[in-house]
Design an enzyme around this catalytic site. Structure first.
Site, PDB file in Angstrom:
ATOM      1  CB  CYS A   2      -0.949   0.090   1.176  1.00 30.46           C
ATOM      2  SG  CYS A   2      -2.088  -1.273   1.282  1.00 30.46           S
ATOM      3  NE  ARG A  27       4.646   1.633   0.093  1.00 26.76           N
ATOM      4  CZ  ARG A  27       5.617   1.321   0.940  1.00 26.76           C
ATOM      5  NH1 ARG A  27       6.870   1.440   0.571  1.00 26.76           N
ATOM      6  NH2 ARG A  27       5.348   0.914   2.155  1.00 26.76           N
ATOM      7  CD1 TRP A  74      -0.094  -6.483  -2.900  1.00 26.08           C
ATOM      8  CD2 TRP A  74      -0.490  -6.995  -0.767  1.00 26.08           C
ATOM      9  NE1 TRP A  74       0.200  -7.817  -2.718  1.00 26.08           N
ATOM     10  CE2 TRP A  74      -0.030  -8.155  -1.415  1.00 26.08           C
ATOM     11  CE3 TRP A  74      -0.815  -7.074   0.592  1.00 26.08           C
ATOM     12  CZ2 TRP A  74       0.122  -9.377  -0.762  1.00 26.08           C
ATOM     13  CZ3 TRP A  74      -0.665  -8.288   1.246  1.00 26.08           C
ATOM     14  CH2 TRP A  74      -0.199  -9.424   0.558  1.00 26.08           C
ATOM     15  CG  ASN A 100       1.364   0.642   4.328  1.00 26.09           C
ATOM     16  OD1 ASN A 100       1.104  -0.545   4.200  1.00 26.09           O
ATOM     17  ND2 ASN A 100       2.593   1.101   4.334  1.00 26.09           N
ATOM     18  N   GLY A 101      -0.909  -1.021   6.359  1.00 25.54           N
ATOM     19  CA  GLY A 101      -0.620  -1.838   7.537  1.00 25.54           C
ATOM     20  C   GLY A 101      -1.791  -2.749   7.865  1.00 25.54           C
ATOM     21  CD  GLU A 491      16.921 -13.923  -6.609  1.00 23.18           C
ATOM     22  OE1 GLU A 491      16.358 -14.419  -5.623  1.00 23.18           O
ATOM     23  OE2 GLU A 491      16.582 -12.827  -7.086  1.00 23.18           O
ATOM     24  CE  LYS A 495      13.659 -11.868  -8.885  1.00 21.10           C
ATOM     25  NZ  LYS A 495      14.351 -11.698  -7.654  1.00 21.10           N
ATOM     26  CD  GLU A 498       9.799 -12.244  -7.438  1.00 17.72           C
ATOM     27  OE1 GLU A 498      10.949 -12.373  -7.898  1.00 17.72           O
ATOM     28  OE2 GLU A 498       9.454 -11.288  -6.739  1.00 17.72           O
ATOM     29  CG  HIS A 514      19.177 -37.695  -2.161  1.00 14.18           C
ATOM     30  ND1 HIS A 514      19.567 -38.883  -1.605  1.00 14.18           N
ATOM     31  CD2 HIS A 514      20.319 -37.070  -2.567  1.00 14.18           C
ATOM     32  CE1 HIS A 514      20.889 -38.978  -1.638  1.00 14.18           C
ATOM     33  NE2 HIS A 514      21.368 -37.892  -2.229  1.00 14.18           N
ATOM     34  CE  LYS A 614      11.564  -3.438  -4.959  1.00 11.01           C
ATOM     35  NZ  LYS A 614      12.201  -4.612  -5.573  1.00 11.01           N
TER      36      LYS A 614
HETATM   37  C1  F6R Z   1      11.758 -11.036  -4.965  1.00 10.56           C
HETATM   38  C2  F6R Z   1      11.505 -10.009  -3.989  1.00 10.56           C
HETATM   39  C3  F6R Z   1      11.125 -10.425  -2.623  1.00 10.56           C
HETATM   40  C4  F6R Z   1      11.929  -9.601  -1.607  1.00 10.56           C
HETATM   41  C5  F6R Z   1      11.458  -9.903  -0.184  1.00 10.56           C
HETATM   42  C6  F6R Z   1      12.288  -9.156   0.851  1.00 10.56           C
HETATM   43  O1  F6R Z   1      12.092 -10.504  -6.204  1.00 10.56           O
HETATM   44  O2  F6R Z   1      11.596  -8.868  -4.275  1.00 10.56           O
HETATM   45  O3  F6R Z   1      11.319 -11.784  -2.420  1.00 10.56           O
HETATM   46  O4  F6R Z   1      13.271  -9.901  -1.761  1.00 10.56           O
HETATM   47  O5  F6R Z   1      10.123  -9.539  -0.051  1.00 10.56           O
HETATM   48  O6  F6R Z   1      12.184  -7.785   0.682  1.00 10.56           O
HETATM   49  P1  F6R Z   1      13.206  -6.814   1.376  1.00 10.56           P
HETATM   50  O7  F6R Z   1      14.541  -7.084   0.780  1.00 10.56           O
HETATM   51  O8  F6R Z   1      12.705  -5.445   1.073  1.00 10.56           O
HETATM   52  O9  F6R Z   1      13.197  -7.131   2.844  1.00 10.56           O
END
Ligand code: F6R
Length: 619
Positions: A2, A27, A74, A100-101, A491, A495, A498, A514, A614
């Site tokens: 948010c 956000r 969000w 937000n929260g 990772e 990616k 996501e 395994h 984000k």
């Molecule tokens: C993946 C991504 C998330 C963040 C995670 C932690 O691309 O962006 O997995 O890495 O939410 O976020 P931060 O680093 O802001 O604590």
């Protein structure tokens, strides 16, 4: 999670709110709304869907007024819908609130408010705030907000306006970020800096339990008992152009291509006369000399950086490291003591679980170190020491440049520790620093190969899409690697899932036999990172086993690897030769780009993937 914007001044509030929300859309983007106050009347317009839906609506019937608040959502409580979109009103329609929260005790508060006759229109936790402010309002909005936030449990950043006080915005925060932008004859409130950078570079970072009142001419911050708080403004050094796409199709692509510069800037800033320097670090070096172990805690991509950090620190500085996800760490009973350094890695510095983990570590008497990208963020402020990644604003939801910046910081920490604790000789340290410097050049070289829109990875993505449809949408990705590149396998998979919503898993290649090998038939595409000499043969065997069962293999190898030619793999990705320890900085680049091109092929919204936001400021 948010985004909030508030504006009071002489300009048209609607334009500033929409522009600010656009910059905060990373956000949350399932609905958006604004409330503008004009001539003692609040008008609210909100819409389900992306901000563009709201903007189109408002372009047809703009709201007059120079004071307003806005929100991009969000969803947590209540589905994404028009009625659950913010701002929310009270019963008389005189108050508007954005939030937000999460208000954890909202059900109990709602029950009491209903008993008093309040009528609710949404399923959100937020709506209780507008009704509580209404309940407490006796001619002073700031006082009503203070009384309200004293009753709520949970996290909040809020902005509130009232028709009877058309000259102020009141805000408050607890565990969700909120900043004030200071202008001349105008002031701003926002969840994050990009929302206000078009107008001012002077900001106040609010702390938990601050109540802020903005008028055109000034800003006052008080605590929960009404005492004035002195706050010194900070000057933001970066420019709004850094938060724009600069000709790239997506923020994600721009941020991938910025990684070489991030590394180069880090070298310039952090290496001085052959030594690693962390100027902002407030933890005395004797703490690093005496520590016995390191606990790295983070979420998502930052967790993967932490996993790689373990390999780097253990190899260079010979200090035992453990790594945990924040959401697990905070609810278990880890063995920690005053000789444990707890390192919290977080791009945003606001991730709720990571912040809670930090507080838990402090409660247990550990020294804490934050590795953060966002200046002045909660984790950066609450940790005993912070090292900033200085990667610039990361706008795409899928993290890329923040990841490589976090990796780079781990290399520097490892070199710093190795040198302090004499774990390596002086020439060993010099050679590591030299190799690290080389990486920045190699990364730019590697990125250069993918500059054209029609590069090899884009072609593989096209092939994958064709194959996926030919296999009736049953294809998916596996990522295999060993040792220091194993976290990059995780990772790469993260990616891809996501942003392309295609199933993807990362495994340590040695684990295949395994269990996971049972998955292999002709459906999966398996990316095998085989750049390391130490495990090269083992990775080649893994590839053979996959090919023998019909899987499609993309092999990532070091340039000049002749052996791969004899293994009949389907596709090859080459990275420049670099010392194994540093290879994760390079092997991750093609993985990020592959995910990008697959999502592009499938036509998804790359910068704003579904269900994600984000900054995860709620549990
Ligand atoms: C993946 C991504 C998330 C963040 C995670 C932690 O691309 O962006 O997995 O890495 O939410 O976020 P931060 O680093 O802001 O604590």
């Amino acid at each position: 999670m948010c985004g909030i914007v508030g504006y009071i001044g002489e300009r048209k509030a609607q334009d500033i709110l929409l522009k600010g929300l656009k910059r905060l859309e990373y956000r949350g983007y399932d609905s958006a709304g604004v409330a503008v106050l004009n001539r003692h009347k609040i008008s609210i317009v909100k819409r389900q869907g992306k901000l563009s839906v709201l903007s189109t609506e408002l372009s047809g019937r703009p709201l007059a007024g120079t004071l307003g608040i806005g929100h991009t959502r969000w969803a947590t409580h209540g589905a994404p819908s028009h009625k659950n979109a913010h701002p929310h009103r009270d019963c008389k329609g005189k108050i508007a609130v954005v939030h937000n929260g999460i208000i954890e005790n909202y059900l109990e508060l709602k029950k009491n408010l209903k008993k008093k006759g309040h009528k609710f229109l949404s399923e959100t936790d937020t709506e209780i705030l507008s009704h509580l402010v209404e309940e407490h309002y006796k001619g002073n909005l700031e006082e009503a907000v203070r009384r309200t936030v004293k009753m709520v449990k949970g996290s909040y950043a809020i902005a509130v306006i009232h028709e009877d006080e058309p000259y102020r915005i009141v805000g408050a925060r607890c565990d969700s970020p909120l900043i004030v932008g200071l202008g001349k004859g105008e002031n701003f409130l926002a969840s994050d800096v990009p929302a206000i950078l078009d107008y001012t570079h002077d900001v106040i970072y609010l702390d938990n339990h601050d109540i802020v009142t903005l008028t055109r001419g000034g800003v006052s911050v008080k605590d929960l008992s009404g005492r004035n708080m002195r706050k010194s403004p900070s000057r933001i050094k970066w420019d709004i152009s850094q938060a724009e796409k600069a000709g790239y199709k997506h923020f994600m692509l721009k941020e991938i291509f910025e990684q070489g510069d991030v590394l180069r800037n880090m070298l310039e800033e952090r290496i001085d006369k052959g030594r690693v320097v962390f100027n902002e670090l407030e933890i005395p070096s004797k703490v690093f000399r005496s520590l016995k172990n390191i606990m790295i805690v983070a979420c998502g991509t930052a967790y993967h950086a932490g996993l790689t950090g373990k390999y780097i620190i253990e190899e260079c500085a010979r200090i035992p490291c453990h790594v945990d996800t924040s959401s697990e760490f905070r609810y278990r009973d880890p063995v920690l003591d005053k000789n444990t350094l707890v390192v919290i890695v977080s791009q945003s510095g606001e991730t709720a679980d990571s912040l809670a983990a930090l507080r838990e570590a402090k409660r247990r008497g550990c020294k804490t170190l934050g590795i953060c990208n966002v200046l002045g963020s909660s984790i950066a402020r609450e940790a005993d020491g912070v090292i900033y990644t200085h990667a610039g604003p990361e706008i795409a939801v899928a993290s890329t440049k923040a990841y490589t910046a976090q990796l780079a910081i781990f290399y520097l920490i490892a070199i710093y520790l190795a040198s302090l604790r004499k774990a390596l000789t002086a020439s060993g340290i010099t050679s590591l620093i030299k190799e690290f410097g080389k990486c920045a050049l190699l990364m730019n070289e590697l990125l250069g190969e993918y500059k054209s829109e029609y590069n090899a990875l884009a072609a593989y993505a096209q092939e994958f899409k064709r194959y996926y449809h030919a296999k009736h949408n049953k294809s998916y990705f596996l990522y295999l690697a060993r040792n220091i590149n194993y976290p990059n396998a995780l990772e790469g998979a993260l990616k891809l899932k996501e942003i392309s919503y295609i199933s993807a898993e990362g495994y340590p290649a040695g684990e295949m036999k395994h269990g996971p090998i049972a998955l292999i038939d002709e459906n999966p595409w398996v990316v095998c990172i085989a750049t390391q000499a130490k495990t090269h043969d083992k990775m080649l065997s893994n590839m053979q086993e996959i090919k023998a069962r019909g899987g499609i293999v993309i092999a990532m190898v070091t340039e000049g690897d002749k052996e791969i030619m004899h293994h009949n793999v389907n596709y090859v990705i080459e990275i420049p030769p670099v010392r194994e320890l540093f290879s994760p900085l390079l092997t991750v680049i093609p993985l990020q780009l592959l995910a990008y091109y697959v999502a592009l092929e499938f036509g998804y919204d790359i910068d704003q993937p579904r269900n994600l936001a984000k900054s995860v400021t709620v549990e």
